[in-house]
Scaffold this motif. Structure first.
Motif, mmCIF file in Angstrom:
data_model
loop_
_atom_site.group_PDB
_atom_site.id
_atom_site.type_symbol
_atom_site.label_atom_id
_atom_site.label_comp_id
_atom_site.label_asym_id
_atom_site.label_seq_id
_atom_site.Cartn_x
_atom_site.Cartn_y
_atom_site.Cartn_z
ATOM 1 N N ALA A 193 0.851 -1.194 0.000
ATOM 2 C CA ALA A 193 0.000 0.000 0.000
ATOM 3 C C ALA A 193 0.883 1.238 0.000
ATOM 4 C CB ALA A 193 -0.927 -0.010 1.210
ATOM 5 N N MET A 231 2.328 1.821 -3.488
ATOM 6 C CA MET A 231 1.366 2.455 -4.398
ATOM 7 C C MET A 231 1.177 3.926 -4.049
ATOM 8 S SD MET A 231 0.204 0.702 -6.875
ATOM 9 C CE MET A 231 -1.441 1.184 -7.428
ATOM 10 N N LEU A 232 1.059 4.232 -2.750
ATOM 11 C CA LEU A 232 0.837 5.625 -2.351
ATOM 12 C C LEU A 232 2.020 6.494 -2.758
ATOM 13 C CD1 LEU A 232 -0.744 5.042 1.170
ATOM 14 C CD2 LEU A 232 -1.847 6.227 -0.741
ATOM 15 N N THR A 233 3.219 5.998 -2.491
ATOM 16 C CA THR A 233 4.418 6.804 -2.730
ATOM 17 C C THR A 233 4.705 6.979 -4.217
ATOM 18 O OG1 THR A 233 5.322 5.899 -0.693
ATOM 19 C CG2 THR A 233 6.874 7.010 -2.144
ATOM 20 N N ASN A 234 4.682 5.882 -4.959
ATOM 21 C CA ASN A 234 5.142 5.939 -6.351
ATOM 22 C C ASN A 234 4.032 6.201 -7.359
ATOM 23 O OD1 ASN A 234 7.708 5.357 -5.432
ATOM 24 N ND2 ASN A 234 7.481 3.156 -5.757
ATOM 25 N N TYR A 235 2.813 5.853 -7.019
ATOM 26 C CA TYR A 235 1.728 5.983 -7.985
ATOM 27 C C TYR A 235 0.797 7.142 -7.616
ATOM 28 C CZ TYR A 235 -2.418 4.787 -10.711
ATOM 29 O OH TYR A 235 -3.492 4.839 -11.557
ATOM 30 N N HIS A 236 0.253 7.099 -6.407
ATOM 31 C CA HIS A 236 -0.663 8.180 -6.017
ATOM 32 C C HIS A 236 0.079 9.456 -5.648
ATOM 33 C CE1 HIS A 236 -3.967 5.366 -6.069
ATOM 34 N NE2 HIS A 236 -3.355 4.577 -5.208
ATOM 35 N N ARG A 237 1.349 9.327 -5.270
ATOM 36 C CA ARG A 237 2.174 10.463 -4.814
ATOM 37 C C ARG A 237 1.571 11.155 -3.599
ATOM 38 N NH1 ARG A 237 5.006 11.925 -9.329
ATOM 39 N NH2 ARG A 237 4.859 10.147 -10.704
ATOM 40 N N VAL A 238 1.155 10.325 -2.680
ATOM 41 C CA VAL A 238 0.711 10.823 -1.382
ATOM 42 C C VAL A 238 1.573 10.124 -0.347
ATOM 43 C CG1 VAL A 238 -1.211 10.929 0.253
ATOM 44 C CG2 VAL A 238 -1.663 11.188 -2.190
ATOM 45 N N LYS A 239 2.050 10.858 0.646
ATOM 46 C CA LYS A 239 2.880 10.234 1.683
ATOM 47 C C LYS A 239 2.034 9.302 2.533
ATOM 48 C CE LYS A 239 5.902 14.214 2.281
ATOM 49 N NZ LYS A 239 6.379 15.253 3.205
ATOM 50 N N PRO A 240 2.496 8.074 2.728
ATOM 51 C CA PRO A 240 1.761 7.177 3.620
ATOM 52 C C PRO A 240 1.724 7.728 5.042
ATOM 53 C CG PRO A 240 3.407 5.980 2.340
ATOM 54 C CD PRO A 240 3.656 7.438 2.105
#
Ligand code: FAD
Ligand code: FES
Lengths: 101, 399, 89
Positions: free
Chosen positions: B128, B131-140
């Motif tokens: 997860a 995906m957040l870091t590299n795709y959604h570009r939101v910091k986990p």
């Protein structure tokens, strides 16, 4: 909580759209999933568990675990990690009284 | 709706199969529950010593464009809910697709690794975070702890650093029914020594080479510094385990304890403030649809778990059902692509549409080559596992 | 660990699973019936490997011998209305 300048990946552009979560309005980027848009606003709690009424958020992030279920425009058990935000969507965190399947 | 071939899963395996088959004139439908094609490719980012950066999303986009150009029927945002003989695939919208041939390319899932407090919001599987870091570009999270040391968690720790995210440390999990060797420094170090080629940091590479020798493995554990060894600026703790994740409504902190060589707690407890915890428990092949279809399975530790029995053409024990990608064993995306190419050709051939059957032989070689040259690997004994599957298949066919 | 949730969907704790095994539930299916672990909306995708771990640790069975759950349709949640719609068509 957005990553704005990435040294390797191209920066994501995209228009902003508005949606509602638990009665409050937020902005998402076009094409973004509900879970990512909420986390960008530092919101992690997506639902409350049935038995112990404990808060839950995303776990697998790729559609396998169903931990991220929300109510979307009246539809139950929609996975926030796979579903894209659309303009003016109304999303509510899932609770005990949201009917299950 | 009727097709020659229905493919379940639009990851690298499913997409490559679709392209190869459609290029030969097969009518193809491809299904995925994501709004976009790519599967686990979408989150992948790492440095490949040969070709520079491996940016999964770019590869997914290229494959996706070919699918569109070939007029392949897409069924996105559709879950496959069931499969019935011979062969009908039921989608979550109620749509039913009929295929003479089916390819099940559902990939892998993450193995959970329960730790007290792991249901709190802010705790997530390492995938997860990828995906957040590299795709959604939101910091986990703003301050992240990683639990579980393996090639995937190390790769993703690096990705997070690259994106400017603060990772406070990589720790062992608490020893439990579920932790296996992940909680045992001694076993863990010898497992990690198999991955010298994927450990990206030069220091770790050196360290990794030395770790081939058991004597050094022992020394390394005994004298492992209590502040950890930094990999890409992130402290890697081989002698500290996260025993609990604490917080009221979401993660506030982790409780960390020192452990001995075998992973038993033997020291002081410290609390580290974090708002996100990523757990890496490993991957397992996701075979549920093949099960429902009645394919026979075998359990093989070397490939990561239960896999549908298959031959070198990636044909299962159920007539008409083929498989490709991580459902046949946990490997990198390059292998999945080559397996997809192979099975796409095999099915074209079965339908009498393949002009040159030598292509199949070439494709088989390419699968082996991709496996040999993989930059990222998850199962150190994958090749042995694959041989065992071939043996089991032959035994089964001679029954 | 006994109070740690193993099946996240049905909120079943490790202690409940271990005691079900100790009182004779020695297959995945039996554990599922007794504790509801694996009966939730994710259909055991998260907890199935964990319950296999519990079984093999508690009764020292090899994963190859742990009797696998019967997998059946549907493997994903589907609304009855949608099933009915297509039956007609
Ligand atoms: C969390 C995670 C991280 C990984 N990171 C890396 C990495 O960094 N580098 C690397 O080389 N490999 C990585 N891998 C391995 C990865 O599995 C392979 O690289 C590759 O993506 C496998 O390709 P595939 O086509 O077999 O499966 P996938 O890429 O997983 O594609 C399978 C597709 O099937 C879909 N699907 C499954 N079930 C259904 C259903 N019932 N209905 C509809 N659609 C369904 C999924 O949504 C998915 O899109 C990772 C795997 C995981 C799980
Ligand atoms: S987080 Fe697991 S399904 Fe969405």
């Amino acid at each position: 909580m957005r990553i704005s300048n990435h040294p390797v990946l191209e920066n994501t552009a995209g228009d902003e759209i508005e949606f509602t979560f638990d009665g409050k309005k937020y902005l998402a980027k076009q094409g973004e999933t509900i879970a990512a848009a909420l986390l960008a606003h530092n919101i992690r709690i997506l639902r409350y568990s049935m038995k112990e009424k404990r808060p839950r958020g995303i776990y697998c992030g790729i559609g396998h675990c169903y931990e991220c279920r929300v109510l979307l425009d009246g539809q139950v058990s929609v996975r926030a990690c796979l579903t894209r935000v659309r303009d003016n969507m109304t999303i509510v965190s899932e609770r005990e009284d949201s009917n299950e399947f | 709706m009727n097709f020659d071939l229905v493919i379940i899963g639009a990851g690298p395996a499913g997409m490559s199969a679709a392209i190869k088959a459609a290029e030969n004139g097969v009518s193809v439908a491809i299904i995925d529950e994501n709004p976009e094609v790519g599967g686990k490719l979408l989150g992948q980012l790492y440095k490949d010593s040969k070709s520079g950066w491996w940016i999964g999303q770019k590869i997914a986009d290229e494959l996706g464009k070919k699918l569109t150009d070939l007029n392949i029927a897409f069924f996105l945002e559709e879950q496959v809910c069931g499969i019935f003989p011979r062969w009908e695939v039921l989608l979550s919208s109620g749509e039913r697709l009929h295929g003479k041939y089916i390819i099940i390319a559902t990939g892998a899932a993450e193995k959970a690794l329960p730790i007290p407090g792991w249901t709190l919001p802010g705790v997530m599987a390492i995938g997860a975070a990828q995906m957040l870091t590299n795709y959604h570009r939101v910091k986990p999270g703003e301050k992240i702890a990683i639990i579980g040391i393996d090639p995937l968690s190390l790769t993703i720790a690096y990705d997070m650093r690259l994106a400017g995210i603060h990772v406070v440390g990589i720790y062992l999990p608490k020893k439990s029914e579920f932790s296996h060797m992940k909680a045992e420094p001694k076993q863990l170090i010898s497992y990690l020594s198999n991955f010298v080629h994927v450990l990206p940091n030069p220091f770790l590479k050196l360290f990794g080479k030395m770790l081939k020798y058991p004597v050094i493995q022992n020394l390394a554990i005994t004298y492992y510094p209590s502040f950890g060894i930094k990999v890409f600026g992130v402290p890697l703790h081989i002698r500290k385990a996260v025993v609990e994740i604490v917080g009221e409504n979401q993660v506030d902190a982790i409780k960390v304890e020192k452990v001995d060589k075998n992973g038993s707690a033997n020291g002081k407890m410290e609390e580290v403030t974090v708002d996100c915890v990523c757990i890496s428990g490993g991957l397992y092949p996701l075979g549920e649809i093949a099960r429902v279809a009645g394919c026979e399975f075998a359990y093989l530790e070397e490939v990561g778990g239960y896999v549908p029995l298959h031959n070198e053409n990636l044909e299962t024990t159920q007539a008409g059902i083929f498989t490709a990608g991580n459902i046949t064993g946990i490997e990198g995306a390059n292998v999945a692509i080559e397996q997809g190419n192979l099975v796409g050709l095999v099915i074209s051939d079965r339908l009498g549409l393949l002009k040159n059957s030598k292509e199949i032989i070439k494709a088989k070689k390419k699968v082996l080559l991709a496996r040999e040259e993989a930059v990222i690997s998850f199962q150190p004994q994958i090749e042995i596992g694959k041989e065992k599957i071939a043996e089991l298949w032959n035994k089964r066919m001679n029954e | 660990m006994q109070n740690t949730i193993v099946c996240r969907c049905e909120e079943v704790k490790l202690g409940e699973i271990i005691s079900s095994i100790e009182s004779g539930a020695t297959t995945l299916r039996a554990i599922k019936v007794v504790t509801r672990a694996g009966m939730g909306i994710c259909q055991g995708r998260t907890c199935r490997p964990l319950i296999e771990d519990c079984l093999s640790k508690t009764i020292k069975q090899d994963s190859n011998d742990v009797q696998q759950l019967n997998f059946g349709n549907p493997i994903r949640p589907i609304r009855l209305s949608e099933l009915a719609n297509t039956r007609k068509g």
